[in-house]
Design a protein around this motif. Sequence first.
Motif, PDB file in Angstrom:
ATOM      1  N   LYS A 439       0.827  -1.215   0.000  1.00 38.68           N
ATOM      2  CA  LYS A 439       0.000   0.000   0.000  1.00 38.68           C
ATOM      3  C   LYS A 439       0.857   1.258   0.000  1.00 38.68           C
ATOM      4  CE  LYS A 439      -3.867  -2.245   2.374  1.00 38.68           C
ATOM      5  NZ  LYS A 439      -4.757  -2.241   3.570  1.00 38.68           N
ATOM      6  N   ASP A 440       2.055   1.142   0.566  1.00 34.43           N
ATOM      7  CA  ASP A 440       2.988   2.264   0.601  1.00 34.43           C
ATOM      8  C   ASP A 440       3.780   2.270  -0.706  1.00 34.43           C
ATOM      9  OD1 ASP A 440       5.132   4.032   1.032  1.00 34.43           O
ATOM     10  OD2 ASP A 440       5.075   3.673   3.195  1.00 34.43           O
ATOM     11  N   GLU A 441       3.567   3.292  -1.517  1.00 30.91           N
ATOM     12  CA  GLU A 441       4.233   3.364  -2.812  1.00 30.91           C
ATOM     13  C   GLU A 441       5.751   3.363  -2.667  1.00 30.91           C
ATOM     14  OE1 GLU A 441       4.094   6.170  -6.824  1.00 30.91           O
ATOM     15  OE2 GLU A 441       3.745   7.046  -4.838  1.00 30.91           O
ATOM     16  N   ARG A 442       6.242   4.011  -1.625  1.00 28.81           N
ATOM     17  CA  ARG A 442       7.690   4.106  -1.433  1.00 28.81           C
ATOM     18  C   ARG A 442       8.298   2.726  -1.194  1.00 28.81           C
ATOM     19  NH1 ARG A 442       7.494   7.980   3.628  1.00 28.81           N
ATOM     20  NH2 ARG A 442       6.097   6.241   4.178  1.00 28.81           N
ATOM     21  N   LEU A 443       7.632   1.917  -0.353  1.00 29.82           N
ATOM     22  CA  LEU A 443       8.131   0.568  -0.078  1.00 29.82           C
ATOM     23  C   LEU A 443       8.004  -0.322  -1.316  1.00 29.82           C
ATOM     24  CD1 LEU A 443       9.304  -1.425   1.928  1.00 29.82           C
ATOM     25  CD2 LEU A 443       6.979  -1.880   2.766  1.00 29.82           C
ATOM     26  N   ARG A 444       6.998  -0.062  -2.118  1.00 35.88           N
ATOM     27  CA  ARG A 444       6.829  -0.817  -3.357  1.00 35.88           C
ATOM     28  C   ARG A 444       8.044  -0.647  -4.257  1.00 35.88           C
ATOM     29  NH1 ARG A 444       4.495   0.594  -8.471  1.00 35.88           N
ATOM     30  NH2 ARG A 444       3.738  -1.275  -9.552  1.00 35.88           N
ATOM     31  N   TYR A 445       8.555   0.574  -4.362  1.00 38.88           N
ATOM     32  CA  TYR A 445       9.733   0.796  -5.206  1.00 38.88           C
ATOM     33  C   TYR A 445      10.987   0.163  -4.590  1.00 38.88           C
ATOM     34  CZ  TYR A 445       6.964   3.977  -8.046  1.00 38.88           C
ATOM     35  OH  TYR A 445       6.016   4.503  -8.887  1.00 38.88           O
ATOM     36  N   ILE A 446      11.083   0.168  -3.280  1.00 39.88           N
ATOM     37  CA  ILE A 446      12.207  -0.516  -2.629  1.00 39.88           C
ATOM     38  C   ILE A 446      12.170  -2.005  -2.954  1.00 39.88           C
ATOM     39  CG2 ILE A 446      13.143  -1.228  -0.384  1.00 39.88           C
ATOM     40  CD1 ILE A 446      13.893   1.575  -1.018  1.00 39.88           C
ATOM     41  N   PHE A 447      10.984  -2.581  -2.869  1.00 35.91           N
ATOM     42  CA  PHE A 447      10.802  -4.005  -3.179  1.00 35.91           C
ATOM     43  C   PHE A 447      11.194  -4.305  -4.627  1.00 35.91           C
ATOM     44  CE2 PHE A 447       7.901  -7.164  -5.066  1.00 35.91           C
ATOM     45  CZ  PHE A 447       8.259  -8.285  -4.350  1.00 35.91           C
ATOM     46  N   LEU A 448      10.705  -3.503  -5.560  1.00 38.96           N
ATOM     47  CA  LEU A 448      11.020  -3.708  -6.972  1.00 38.96           C
ATOM     48  C   LEU A 448      12.515  -3.542  -7.232  1.00 38.96           C
ATOM     49  CD1 LEU A 448       8.018  -1.782  -8.573  1.00 38.96           C
ATOM     50  CD2 LEU A 448       8.419  -4.251  -8.697  1.00 38.96           C
ATOM     51  N   MET A 449      13.110  -2.542  -6.603  1.00 31.59           N
ATOM     52  CA  MET A 449      14.535  -2.287  -6.780  1.00 31.59           C
ATOM     53  C   MET A 449      15.366  -3.445  -6.222  1.00 31.59           C
ATOM     54  SD  MET A 449      16.738   0.896  -5.241  1.00 31.59           S
ATOM     55  CE  MET A 449      16.283   0.377  -3.591  1.00 31.59           C
ATOM     56  N   ASN A 450      14.996  -3.937  -5.041  1.00 29.62           N
ATOM     57  CA  ASN A 450      15.725  -5.043  -4.422  1.00 29.62           C
ATOM     58  C   ASN A 450      15.701  -6.289  -5.295  1.00 29.62           C
ATOM     59  OD1 ASN A 450      16.748  -3.919  -2.047  1.00 29.62           O
ATOM     60  ND2 ASN A 450      14.842  -4.259  -0.925  1.00 29.62           N
ATOM     61  N   ASN A 451      14.528  -6.613  -5.816  1.00 27.07           N
ATOM     62  CA  ASN A 451      14.413  -7.827  -6.622  1.00 27.07           C
ATOM     63  C   ASN A 451      15.111  -7.685  -7.963  1.00 27.07           C
ATOM     64  OD1 ASN A 451      12.378 -10.075  -5.460  1.00 27.07           O
ATOM     65  ND2 ASN A 451      11.799  -8.060  -4.670  1.00 27.07           N
ATOM     66  N   ALA A 452      15.020  -6.501  -8.576  1.00 26.92           N
ATOM     67  CA  ALA A 452      15.746  -6.284  -9.835  1.00 26.92           C
ATOM     68  C   ALA A 452      17.253  -6.378  -9.597  1.00 26.92           C
ATOM     69  CB  ALA A 452      15.380  -4.926 -10.418  1.00 26.92           C
ATOM     70  N   MET A 453      17.707  -5.846  -8.464  1.00 26.04           N
ATOM     71  CA  MET A 453      19.132  -5.908  -8.146  1.00 26.04           C
ATOM     72  C   MET A 453      19.579  -7.341  -7.899  1.00 26.04           C
ATOM     73  SD  MET A 453      21.829  -4.118  -7.907  1.00 26.04           S
ATOM     74  CE  MET A 453      23.508  -4.486  -7.437  1.00 26.04           C
ATOM     75  N   TYR A 454      18.724  -8.135  -7.274  1.00 24.45           N
ATOM     76  CA  TYR A 454      19.077  -9.534  -7.013  1.00 24.45           C
ATOM     77  C   TYR A 454      19.238 -10.305  -8.332  1.00 24.45           C
ATOM     78  CZ  TYR A 454      19.074 -14.102  -4.760  1.00 24.45           C
ATOM     79  OH  TYR A 454      19.424 -15.354  -4.317  1.00 24.45           O
ATOM     80  N   VAL A 455      18.335 -10.059  -9.258  1.00 26.00           N
ATOM     81  CA  VAL A 455      18.441 -10.698 -10.578  1.00 26.00           C
ATOM     82  C   VAL A 455      19.722 -10.247 -11.275  1.00 26.00           C
ATOM     83  CG1 VAL A 455      17.395 -10.916 -12.859  1.00 26.00           C
ATOM     84  CG2 VAL A 455      15.951 -10.948 -10.823  1.00 26.00           C
ATOM     85  N   LEU A 456      20.010  -8.951 -11.193  1.00 30.71           N
ATOM     86  CA  LEU A 456      21.221  -8.422 -11.810  1.00 30.71           C
ATOM     87  C   LEU A 456      22.468  -9.029 -11.183  1.00 30.71           C
ATOM     88  CD1 LEU A 456      22.707  -6.360 -13.630  1.00 30.71           C
ATOM     89  CD2 LEU A 456      22.438  -4.696 -11.780  1.00 30.71           C
ATOM     90  N   GLU A 457      22.472  -9.093  -9.863  1.00 31.90           N
ATOM     91  CA  GLU A 457      23.631  -9.613  -9.126  1.00 31.90           C
ATOM     92  C   GLU A 457      23.905 -11.068  -9.468  1.00 31.90           C
ATOM     93  OE1 GLU A 457      24.969 -10.171  -4.430  1.00 31.90           O
ATOM     94  OE2 GLU A 457      22.921  -9.616  -4.971  1.00 31.90           O
ATOM     95  N   HIS A 458      22.844 -11.850  -9.620  1.00 30.53           N
ATOM     96  CA  HIS A 458      23.008 -13.288  -9.854  1.00 30.53           C
ATOM     97  C   HIS A 458      23.007 -13.656 -11.330  1.00 30.53           C
ATOM     98  CE1 HIS A 458      22.090 -13.320  -5.580  1.00 30.53           C
ATOM     99  NE2 HIS A 458      22.561 -14.561  -5.547  1.00 30.53           N
ATOM    100  N   SER A 459      23.085 -12.662 -12.193  1.00 30.47           N
ATOM    101  CA  SER A 459      23.172 -12.952 -13.618  1.00 30.47           C
ATOM    102  C   SER A 459      24.610 -12.865 -14.123  1.00 30.47           C
ATOM    103  CB  SER A 459      22.303 -11.965 -14.407  1.00 30.47           C
ATOM    104  OG  SER A 459      22.815 -10.643 -14.295  1.00 30.47           O
ATOM    105  N   HIS A 460      25.550 -12.714 -13.210  1.00 27.08           N
ATOM    106  CA  HIS A 460      26.953 -12.589 -13.610  1.00 27.08           C
ATOM    107  C   HIS A 460      27.653 -13.936 -13.689  1.00 27.08           C
ATOM    108  CE1 HIS A 460      27.305  -8.259 -13.727  1.00 27.08           C
ATOM    109  NE2 HIS A 460      26.709  -8.153 -12.555  1.00 27.08           N
ATOM    110  N   SER A 461      27.003 -15.004 -13.181  1.00 25.39           N
ATOM    111  CA  SER A 461      27.721 -16.263 -13.030  1.00 25.39           C
ATOM    112  C   SER A 461      27.741 -17.069 -14.318  1.00 25.39           C
ATOM    113  CB  SER A 461      27.063 -17.105 -11.929  1.00 25.39           C
ATOM    114  OG  SER A 461      25.728 -17.373 -12.263  1.00 25.39           O
ATOM    115  N   SER A 462      28.873 -17.645 -14.608  1.00 26.91           N
ATOM    116  CA  SER A 462      29.115 -18.627 -15.670  1.00 26.91           C
ATOM    117  C   SER A 462      28.401 -18.277 -16.974  1.00 26.91           C
ATOM    118  CB  SER A 462      28.704 -20.016 -15.181  1.00 26.91           C
ATOM    119  OG  SER A 462      27.316 -20.063 -14.950  1.00 26.91           O
TER     120      SER A 462
END
Length: 605
Positions: A439-462
């Motif tokens: 419901k909090d728009e600000r936390l929604r963007y934190i959530f989206l940013m965190n998950n996008a960063m996790y995908v980015l971080e784990h796309s460097h392997s092999s």
Amino acid sequence: MAVRSPGIGDLEGPIAEQEDLVHRRLEAAEEAVERWWSRAGSDAGGGGVSDSPELAAAVRELISLCSDGGSGGQRAKMALQVAMMHLEDEFRQVLISGTYFLPTDSLQASLYDNIAVPARSLSFSSFPNLEALSISSFSFTATTDDSRTYCSGFTRDSVSMEKLQLYLIDPEASNLLMEIAELIFLAGHVPNICHVYSETRHNTLMQCLCLLGVQSEHAAATAEDGCSMQLDSHKVKLWIQGLKIFVGTILPEERRACAHIFGCNSMVEQDCFTRATTRCTQQLLAVGNAIAQAKERDYEKVPLILEMYEELATLQPSLQDLLFGDAKDVISQEASTLLGKLGEAALGLLLDFLSLQLNHDLDEKTALDGSILSLTQFVMGFTKVLSEYNGSLNIILPLEEEDAGDSKKRTSVAPWELYVLRLLSHLHLRIVEKSEFYKDERLRYIFLMNNAMYVLEHSHSSVLGISLRDNQTHEKLVLLVEEYATAYLRATWFPALFHLKGTREVFILGKGKDMMKEVKDVKEGFKNFNSAFEEISRVQTTWKVPNPQLRQHLRIIILNQVVPAYSTYVGRYSSVIHNNSVSKSKYIKYIPNDIENIVLDLFEG
């Protein structure tokens, strides 16, 4: 002078002497066989063919006497038949007793031990009984932690064959078997010895499969009930290990044993090996078929299926090289069929996985602190594991086609890379869908940013990282993280900074009602900013940005926006506030360093 023709009476002497000689030869040969058999069966043990030259001579004597057309020939045939029965029985006993398995507490441990018989002096009847070796104590101990998730790490189990030395038949026993086989060949009893060898060795090799944990009842139950067995990870690992050992060690050893024992007759060698090993090999493949037909949708088992696929594909050429004749064609066809079924099983699970409709606890409610969705962790961990099998996946996965006007053409991107791109696209949609729970728009963007960063971080392997960079997905993920960070900044800090505004022209022009209004606006600006800042620091201290680099980056862009604006506002309007320490502290509650310190404490969770 007349010459008298010899009469019947004159011939009786030589014939009688000849018959007597045949009789004595028969008795000597029979006695030699009986003496050897008595010694061989005694508690003290006997000697082999090489230790009893008279046995070999006796068998050859009986073979020679069999050609006699009289009663001596019939008696010699009967005596030779008895000798062959003894030799065949002894062949069987040596074959059974000469098979030596070192019992251990762990099959895995035994792979790194030298499994070989100690140097012993052996004769036909001096081998220990196989049952006395406590083969039942040969067990397997392995961890079957099915609760392990891929995001916490997954390693491909491998079995090193370098230190495995397995004598399926003791070398000295093999020499004795060769001596017996040569005598039986000489007597023309080839079919008998082939039957003895193939049936005995078939039973032994089936026992090997049991020791390796490849149980035949799994395949039998599947065939009888018309249903599939459960895809048990422990059984799959045992099958993979069993395949490696059976094809990589047991079959080559069996072929070497056949070559040594029956080397004087290549046709017999091939026939004995084929009859001894074909049904066992088919049993191994049948268990693999039962595993491949499992219908459960457990995506965590896909790497196990792919491991089966790769091991079978790797060992299939060796399997073909070991076999002969029709059996070679039959086994090759069955192996190819199993390979196809494993590929189909993996493909079906992978295509279903694309929908991300997992029967798993990964679809739990979104984390309250805006952290990484467990679905994201699972998908990225799962994808990283699958990337180790990219070669096989490029064979299993279908080639994609793209429209080019009225025709279709094959894409230049490998099937595995296309699959990853589609999977990440579906994952992004699911993440966005999950973000709607906030419901909090600000936390929604934190959530989206965190998950996008996790995908980015784990796309460097092999291989995974290479495919993403080649398809510009890496750059898209970077821009996506920045986009969400900017959106968060606008939703959170721009409204707070909006209170820090004012016009200095009023104070330059002089005093009056406008001046008083502006003073009031300045005080209100400080008051509203303080309230907004306190709400942000109170709430967002509990929010979490797990990636340390992203967390630091986010703090820096906040400070770059907030501290200069606040410092400027304080510098401009601090003099407007009545020159009273109490009044100033009421409105100017923070200095720039305070702002910086509080921002640096955000997003720790």
